[in-house]
Design a protein around this motif. Structure first.
Motif, mmCIF file in Angstrom:
data_model
loop_
_atom_site.group_PDB
_atom_site.id
_atom_site.type_symbol
_atom_site.label_atom_id
_atom_site.label_comp_id
_atom_site.label_asym_id
_atom_site.label_seq_id
_atom_site.Cartn_x
_atom_site.Cartn_y
_atom_site.Cartn_z
ATOM 1 N N CYS A 279 0.858 -1.194 0.000
ATOM 2 C CA CYS A 279 0.000 0.000 0.000
ATOM 3 C C CYS A 279 0.889 1.237 0.000
ATOM 4 N N VAL B 48 0.222 4.141 1.061
ATOM 5 C CA VAL B 48 -0.006 5.005 2.226
ATOM 6 C C VAL B 48 0.713 4.468 3.453
ATOM 7 N N CYS B 49 0.452 3.191 3.799
ATOM 8 C CA CYS B 49 1.051 2.623 5.001
ATOM 9 C C CYS B 49 2.363 1.901 4.734
ATOM 10 N N TYR C 257 -5.619 0.675 -2.415
ATOM 11 C CA TYR C 257 -5.130 1.040 -1.077
ATOM 12 C C TYR C 257 -5.864 0.192 -0.047
ATOM 13 N N CYS C 258 -5.261 0.116 1.144
ATOM 14 C CA CYS C 258 -5.964 -0.557 2.244
ATOM 15 C C CYS C 258 -7.259 0.208 2.560
ATOM 16 N N GLU D 125 -8.624 0.813 5.438
ATOM 17 C CA GLU D 125 -8.425 1.748 6.558
ATOM 18 C C GLU D 125 -7.629 2.969 6.120
ATOM 19 N N CYS D 126 -6.686 2.802 5.184
ATOM 20 C CA CYS D 126 -5.917 3.939 4.687
ATOM 21 C C CYS D 126 -6.808 4.903 3.912
ATOM 22 N N LEU E 176 -8.770 6.918 6.293
ATOM 23 C CA LEU E 176 -7.923 7.968 6.854
ATOM 24 C C LEU E 176 -7.836 9.160 5.910
#
Length: 448
Positions: free
Chosen positions: A12, A14-15, A31-32, A34-35, A38
């Protein structure tokens, strides 16, 4: 390296970790979940109103705009690929850095970091110049217990340096622990260390037993001391209670004695006051008789002299009042109050209280209801101040320049009370040319 390239596609942006529940944006990037949430919260600031207005956030890779209210679907194909990739690899030591629910299998373990890394997280150890100095071994959960110099099992122990050694550490070319060092097997060292610790533990247990015994003795001593102090407190409380009782009895007895003494003293004072009042009445009668006798002689010799009085137009029914009258150069005058607008004759009136001054006799006289009391004047007055408290019946005369009291009446007033001013004239009915033509009220009557 092909495995590493495949794993790079599963990271990902982002993370920077393996996808967890990946979702696809309208621009096509993944993307994940949860990301993405966010990113949405960062775009609308967590405000419900902002979410209702459909604010936008940008894709981190291509900066394409995307609405925060869009309903993103899970990328099932990508999820299946991740599951098959993880399932196809041999199950062994898991990566200790992966954050997903199913971490990737470890490719290598670092002895210095005491961590196991998958093909993605091992990359810093392959590229960083400082981390490349770390020793990497086959994945194992106890990598932190290997020899940090040779990556072998620790089997020896140097008692001199308190260091763990492997068999390679004992080679002549690399061993700094040969000359004068006491090197033993790790198992023997562990036994000796255990024995030493057992001895120390026994000493500690003995010390704890002594401390426990000492604490028990201290608790017993504290209990005995507490009981003793409690008994002393009870004894002192009983003694103080008896003392207070005695003091209270004595106080009541002295109060009775003092009350009796005060009653007796009050009776003696009343008897003395009655005697003094009787003497004062006799003296006042004598002075009044002498005053009248002198006035009759004066009237006989000077039948043309007269006295005129003026009564204030405003009366006082309550409160405190003060006024001043200038009497400079006036040979004879009378000042006071009268309860009743028709009382201007002050000689025998029960509702008049006046102070009379005679320059010829150099004296003051007070007059009320036929009673006259005279006293000498120490100086010729210039300005007279009068203070009247209607509520308490106090009428006081002052020398206004010296702020010195002249006389005080305690009157039984029947309000309203009116100011009273009297002047004594010469034989021809006028004041002398050197005297003022009338009394002047310097300060108007005011409420205090």
């Amino acid at each position: 390296m092909e495995s590493v390239a495949v794993d790079d596609e599963l990271i990902c942006a982002v993370c920077r970790d393996t996808f967890v529940q990946p979702v696809t944006l309208p621009c096509g990037h993944n993307y994940c979940e949860e990301c993405v949430n966010l990113l949405k919260r960062s775009a609308d600031g967590g405000c419900q109103k902002a979410r209702e207005t459909r604010s936008l956030f940008s894709c981190p890779l291509c900066l394409a705009p995307c609405e925060t209210g869009i309903d993103l679907k899970k990328n099932s194909v990508l999820c299946n690929i991740i599951e098959k990739l993880h399932g196809g690899r041999a199950k062994g030591v898991a990566c200790t850095v992966c954050k997903g629910q199913e971490p990737l299998p470890a490719e290598r373990s670092c002895i210095h970091c005491a961590e196991s890394y998958c093909t993605v997280h091992i990359i810093p150890h392959l590229e960083n110049e400082f981390l490349r100095k770390h020793m990497l071994v086959e994945p194992r959960p106890d990598a932190g217990r290997l020899c940090k110099q040779h990556g072998r099992e620790v089997e020896l122990y140097c008692e001199t340096d308190c260091a763990l050694l492997c068999v390679y550490c004992m080679l002549p070319s690399e061993n700094p622990h040969l000359n004068g060092h006491n090197v033993v097997k790790l198992a023997d060292a562990m036994n000796s260390v255990k024995e030493a610790f057992q001895v120390k533990l026994g000493g500690i247990r003995d010390s704890l037993a002594e401390i426990t015994d000492g604490l028990q003795k201290l608790e017993e001593a504290a209990s005995v001391s507490k009981d003793r102090l409690t008994n002393q407190q009870q004894e002192y409380s009983g003694f103080l209670r008896r003392v207070r009782m005695f003091v209270e009895v004595e106080e009541k007895a002295w109060q009775k004695r003092l009350a009796v003494a005060m009653v007796a003293e009050s009776r003696r004072m009343e008897e003395r006051m009655e005697k003094l009042q009787q003497l004062r009445m006799n003296a006042d009668r004598s002075a009044l008789w002498a005053e009248r006798e002198a006035q009759s002689r004066e009237q006989a010799s000077d039948s043309q002299s007269s006295c005129c009085c003026a009564l204030g137009s405003a009366g006082f029914s309550r409160g405190a009042h003060y006024w001043e009258v200038e009497v400079r150069g006036i040979p004879s005058w009378a000042l006071g109050i009268s309860c009743g607008s028709g009382h201007t004759h002050v000689e025998n009136s029960a509702s008049c209280w006046v102070l009379i001054y005679s320059q010829r006799r150099q004296q003051f006289c007070t007059q009320h209801h036929g009673q006259t009391s005279c006293f000498a004047a120490s100086r010729v007055p210039v300005k007279i101040g009068l203070f009247l408290d209607v509520d308490s019946g106090i009428l006081s005369f002052y020398d206004a320049e010296l702020l010195q009291g002249l006389y005080t009446f305690y009157c039984q007033l029947n309000p309203p009370a009116y100011p009273l001013f009297c002047l004594c004239l010469d034989r021809d009915g006028t004041l002398t040319s050197t005297l003022p033509q009338e009394m002047r009220i310097l300060t108007p009557v005011t409420n205090l």
